[in-house]
Design a protein around this motif. Sequence first.
Motif, PDB file in Angstrom:
ATOM      1  N   GLU A 139       0.835  -1.187   0.000  1.00  0.00           N
ATOM      2  CA  GLU A 139       0.000   0.000   0.000  1.00  0.00           C
ATOM      3  C   GLU A 139       0.879   1.249   0.000  1.00  0.00           C
ATOM      4  N   LEU A 140       0.547   2.185  -0.876  1.00  0.00           N
ATOM      5  CA  LEU A 140       1.199   3.487  -0.917  1.00  0.00           C
ATOM      6  C   LEU A 140       0.165   4.543  -0.553  1.00  0.00           C
ATOM      7  N   SER A 141       0.332   5.173   0.611  1.00  0.00           N
ATOM      8  CA  SER A 141      -0.587   6.210   1.076  1.00  0.00           C
ATOM      9  C   SER A 141       0.098   7.565   0.971  1.00  0.00           C
ATOM     10  N   ILE A 142      -0.554   8.502   0.291  1.00  0.00           N
ATOM     11  CA  ILE A 142       0.019   9.827   0.077  1.00  0.00           C
ATOM     12  C   ILE A 142      -0.863  10.873   0.737  1.00  0.00           C
ATOM     13  N   GLU A 143      -0.250  11.720   1.551  1.00  0.00           N
ATOM     14  CA  GLU A 143      -0.912  12.885   2.127  1.00  0.00           C
ATOM     15  C   GLU A 143      -0.608  14.063   1.229  1.00  0.00           C
ATOM     16  N   GLY A 144      -1.640  14.606   0.560  1.00  0.00           N
ATOM     17  CA  GLY A 144      -1.376  15.673  -0.389  1.00  0.00           C
ATOM     18  C   GLY A 144      -2.608  16.432  -0.776  1.00  0.00           C
ATOM     19  N   ALA A 223       4.506  10.465   2.350  1.00  0.00           N
ATOM     20  CA  ALA A 223       3.908   9.204   1.903  1.00  0.00           C
ATOM     21  C   ALA A 223       4.307   8.095   2.858  1.00  0.00           C
ATOM     22  N   HIS A 224       3.450   7.096   2.972  1.00  0.00           N
ATOM     23  CA  HIS A 224       3.740   5.879   3.751  1.00  0.00           C
ATOM     24  C   HIS A 224       3.684   4.680   2.801  1.00  0.00           C
ATOM     25  N   LEU A 225       4.673   3.794   2.920  1.00  0.00           N
ATOM     26  CA  LEU A 225       4.663   2.540   2.163  1.00  0.00           C
ATOM     27  C   LEU A 225       4.551   1.383   3.141  1.00  0.00           C
ATOM     28  N   ARG A 226       3.522   0.547   2.953  1.00  0.00           N
ATOM     29  CA  ARG A 226       3.306  -0.610   3.825  1.00  0.00           C
ATOM     30  C   ARG A 226       3.275  -1.871   2.963  1.00  0.00           C
ATOM     31  N   PHE A 227       3.785  -2.944   3.541  1.00  0.00           N
ATOM     32  CA  PHE A 227       3.692  -4.251   2.852  1.00  0.00           C
ATOM     33  C   PHE A 227       3.768  -5.359   3.884  1.00  0.00           C
TER      34      PHE A 227
END
Length: 227
Positions: A139-144, A223-227
């Motif tokens: 998952e790539l979560s972007i705050e923008g 951004a946060h990258l989760r896996f």
Amino acid sequence: MNTQRLRRYASAGLVLLGLVACSLADERVAVPTAERRPTSAPSAVAAAPTPKVPTPTFVPVGGDVPPASPPASSPPAAGGDAAAPLLLEDTAWQGGYRRASGNSVYGGRTATWIYGSSTQYNTMQAIFELTVQPGGMAELSIEGMDSEGAAKTPIRISVNNTEIFNGPNPLPDDDLPLDTGTWATYTWRFDAVLLRPGRNVIGISNLAPGAFSRPPFFMLDYAHLRF
């Protein structure tokens, strides 16, 4: 009396003549000391030159190769712990626009922008390293934010040169309250096989034509990258 004096003078003269004669005889007999010369001249012998030893050429054996100098670049973000998300701050994204003064603050947040495709700030990239091969879904979560106006900015997101999104920016439009902004988070899911141990690159591009500092643009806080 006079006769005796004459005899004395005559005797003295004879003695003086004798001394002069002896002195002249000594000068004729004296032989000057001969100049001392070497019996034989030394032979000049040139020193033999030291032979050059050739430098050995490296030949790889058994698959061993000489180490190569790594290219100069900014250090990538470190990651790899699947239990915690990898944080990619706005400063980790290179190629986009950042304000030179202050901390590039907009709407109460620090940010990096990408402007129209005809500008030099149309793409941003984050480089990071992983120590494991992720599995399952990532998952790539972007705050923008998106630029102001009804039209949404078309963007493309890629992971290691593989596209995971191409379409209108789903983040909310900027309504220009510079003290707060309209920041929000959106998450994209993709197959974690696109990630790999070692160096990874996530890229975001603005696909719309436009001018610098004008809509359409895309703005990222982190951004946060989760896996």
